[in-house]
Design a protein around this motif. Structure first.
Motif, mmCIF file in Angstrom:
data_model
loop_
_atom_site.group_PDB
_atom_site.id
_atom_site.type_symbol
_atom_site.label_atom_id
_atom_site.label_comp_id
_atom_site.label_asym_id
_atom_site.label_seq_id
_atom_site.Cartn_x
_atom_site.Cartn_y
_atom_site.Cartn_z
ATOM 1 N N ALA A 13 0.841 -1.207 0.000
ATOM 2 C CA ALA A 13 0.000 0.000 0.000
ATOM 3 C C ALA A 13 0.875 1.257 0.000
ATOM 4 C CB ALA A 13 -0.942 -0.003 1.198
ATOM 5 N N ASP A 14 1.949 1.253 0.779
ATOM 6 C CA ASP A 14 2.875 2.390 0.793
ATOM 7 C C ASP A 14 3.532 2.567 -0.582
ATOM 8 O OD1 ASP A 14 2.577 2.991 3.602
ATOM 9 O OD2 ASP A 14 3.879 1.272 4.012
ATOM 10 N N ALA A 15 3.935 1.456 -1.174
ATOM 11 C CA ALA A 15 4.599 1.500 -2.484
ATOM 12 C C ALA A 15 3.638 2.011 -3.555
ATOM 13 C CB ALA A 15 5.133 0.119 -2.848
ATOM 14 N N ARG A 16 2.392 1.526 -3.530
ATOM 15 C CA ARG A 16 1.394 2.004 -4.494
ATOM 16 C C ARG A 16 1.144 3.500 -4.327
ATOM 17 N NH1 ARG A 16 -1.065 -3.010 -3.536
ATOM 18 N NH2 ARG A 16 -2.301 -2.168 -1.832
ATOM 19 N N ARG A 17 1.016 3.933 -3.066
ATOM 20 C CA ARG A 17 0.790 5.359 -2.790
ATOM 21 C C ARG A 17 1.928 6.195 -3.365
ATOM 22 N NH1 ARG A 17 1.837 5.510 2.415
ATOM 23 N NH2 ARG A 17 3.912 6.239 1.906
ATOM 24 N N GLU A 18 3.152 5.755 -3.185
ATOM 25 C CA GLU A 18 4.319 6.482 -3.683
ATOM 26 C C GLU A 18 4.306 6.573 -5.202
ATOM 27 O OE1 GLU A 18 7.561 8.752 -3.782
ATOM 28 O OE2 GLU A 18 6.592 8.123 -1.918
ATOM 29 N N LEU A 19 4.044 5.462 -5.868
ATOM 30 C CA LEU A 19 4.031 5.464 -7.332
ATOM 31 C C LEU A 19 2.888 6.326 -7.873
ATOM 32 C CD1 LEU A 19 4.899 1.743 -8.063
ATOM 33 C CD2 LEU A 19 6.413 3.730 -8.210
ATOM 34 N N MET A 20 1.735 6.272 -7.217
ATOM 35 C CA MET A 20 0.608 7.098 -7.648
ATOM 36 C C MET A 20 0.939 8.577 -7.458
ATOM 37 S SD MET A 20 -2.361 7.493 -8.986
ATOM 38 C CE MET A 20 -3.282 5.965 -8.972
ATOM 39 N N GLN A 21 1.553 8.929 -6.325
ATOM 40 C CA GLN A 21 1.895 10.331 -6.099
ATOM 41 C C GLN A 21 2.915 10.815 -7.130
ATOM 42 O OE1 GLN A 21 0.426 12.570 -3.880
ATOM 43 N NE2 GLN A 21 1.484 13.890 -5.329
ATOM 44 N N ASN A 22 3.888 9.985 -7.449
ATOM 45 C CA ASN A 22 4.853 10.351 -8.488
ATOM 46 C C ASN A 22 4.149 10.569 -9.824
ATOM 47 O OD1 ASN A 22 6.976 10.238 -6.711
ATOM 48 N ND2 ASN A 22 7.769 8.293 -7.453
ATOM 49 N N ALA A 23 3.213 9.691 -10.158
ATOM 50 C CA ALA A 23 2.475 9.824 -11.419
ATOM 51 C C ALA A 23 1.622 11.090 -11.408
ATOM 52 C CB ALA A 23 1.610 8.594 -11.657
ATOM 53 N N LEU A 24 1.001 11.405 -10.283
ATOM 54 C CA LEU A 24 0.211 12.634 -10.185
ATOM 55 C C LEU A 24 1.104 13.862 -10.328
ATOM 56 C CD1 LEU A 24 -2.182 11.619 -7.275
ATOM 57 C CD2 LEU A 24 -2.842 12.050 -9.659
ATOM 58 N N ASP A 25 2.268 13.829 -9.688
ATOM 59 C CA ASP A 25 3.201 14.952 -9.799
ATOM 60 C C ASP A 25 3.660 15.157 -11.247
ATOM 61 O OD1 ASP A 25 3.107 15.598 -7.112
ATOM 62 O OD2 ASP A 25 5.003 14.615 -6.611
ATOM 63 N N ALA A 26 3.838 14.064 -11.969
ATOM 64 C CA ALA A 26 4.308 14.148 -13.358
ATOM 65 C C ALA A 26 3.179 14.478 -14.323
ATOM 66 C CB ALA A 26 4.972 12.831 -13.765
ATOM 67 N N GLY A 27 1.953 14.215 -13.907
ATOM 68 C CA GLY A 27 0.796 14.422 -14.777
ATOM 69 C C GLY A 27 0.193 13.088 -15.165
ATOM 70 N N ILE A 29 -1.949 10.331 -16.608
ATOM 71 C CA ILE A 29 -2.786 10.242 -17.802
ATOM 72 C C ILE A 29 -3.842 9.165 -17.614
ATOM 73 C CG2 ILE A 29 -2.793 9.629 -20.249
ATOM 74 C CD1 ILE A 29 -0.003 10.873 -20.425
ATOM 75 N N ALA A 30 -3.433 8.004 -17.135
ATOM 76 C CA ALA A 30 -4.366 6.887 -16.979
ATOM 77 C C ALA A 30 -3.812 5.886 -15.989
ATOM 78 C CB ALA A 30 -4.590 6.200 -18.328
ATOM 79 N N HIS A 31 -4.720 5.111 -15.396
ATOM 80 C CA HIS A 31 -4.285 3.981 -14.576
ATOM 81 C C HIS A 31 -5.325 2.878 -14.644
ATOM 82 C CE1 HIS A 31 -6.830 5.922 -11.533
ATOM 83 N NE2 HIS A 31 -6.827 4.781 -10.878
ATOM 84 N N THR A 32 -4.816 1.655 -14.621
ATOM 85 C CA THR A 32 -5.648 0.460 -14.559
ATOM 86 C C THR A 32 -5.060 -0.405 -13.452
ATOM 87 O OG1 THR A 32 -4.300 -0.865 -16.073
ATOM 88 C CG2 THR A 32 -5.989 0.556 -17.076
ATOM 89 N N SER A 33 -5.607 -1.575 -13.284
ATOM 90 C CA SER A 33 -5.083 -2.457 -12.237
ATOM 91 C C SER A 33 -3.663 -2.927 -12.528
ATOM 92 C CB SER A 33 -6.002 -3.668 -12.039
ATOM 93 O OG SER A 33 -6.062 -4.428 -13.231
#
Length: 133
Positions: A13-27, A29-33
């Motif tokens: 969960a921590d790792a997913r949160r980190e990757l999602m935040q990085n993706a949000l910071d970069a912009g 575009i899309a996410h799936t499972s």
């Protein structure tokens, strides 16, 4: 190189949160499972422990240059390695034994991406993003 047991309190969960935040910071575009797609290419220096392109940008979370690397470590530790595609590279983790200790390295391979304009993170197992935002 990171010891496989480094930051033992970090969970998927921590790792997913980190990757999602990085993706949000970069912009984001899309996410799936099984995928996260963000604008532009990740800077290869982002795989160096301590390097952060966000250090001087107060609009972005993160500044220590650890999160991405720790997220990749956790996915490897949990036997769910990820691949990050950017431009003509694939970044992933490999386990390396050093005098009886298990470590991980982040390695880059030449590999053309289907998406030449963005960074794509591909997960080996489906991810539940509901707890990340």
């Amino acid at each position: 190189m990171l010891h496989i047991d480094y930051c033992p309190d970090w969970t998927l969960a921590d790792a997913r949160r980190e990757l999602m935040q990085n993706a949000l910071d970069a912009g984001l575009i899309a996410h799936t499972s099984h995928r996260l797609v963000s604008k532009g290419h990740i800077d290869p220096r982002s795989f160096i422990l301590g390097y952060s392109s966000k250090r001087t940008d107060s609009s972005k979370l993160g500044q220590f240059g650890e999160g991405l690397k720790l997220a990749m470590l956790v996915f490897e530790r949990e036997a769910q390695p990820i691949n990050i595609y950017a431009a003509d590279k694939r970044y992933t983790t490999e386990r390396v034994e050093v005098k009886g200790e298990t470590t991980i390295d982040i390695v880059a391979y030449d590999c053309p991406s289907d998406d030449q304009d963005n960074t794509v993170i591909v997960f080996s197992q489906a991810q539940d993003w509901s707890s990340t935002y």
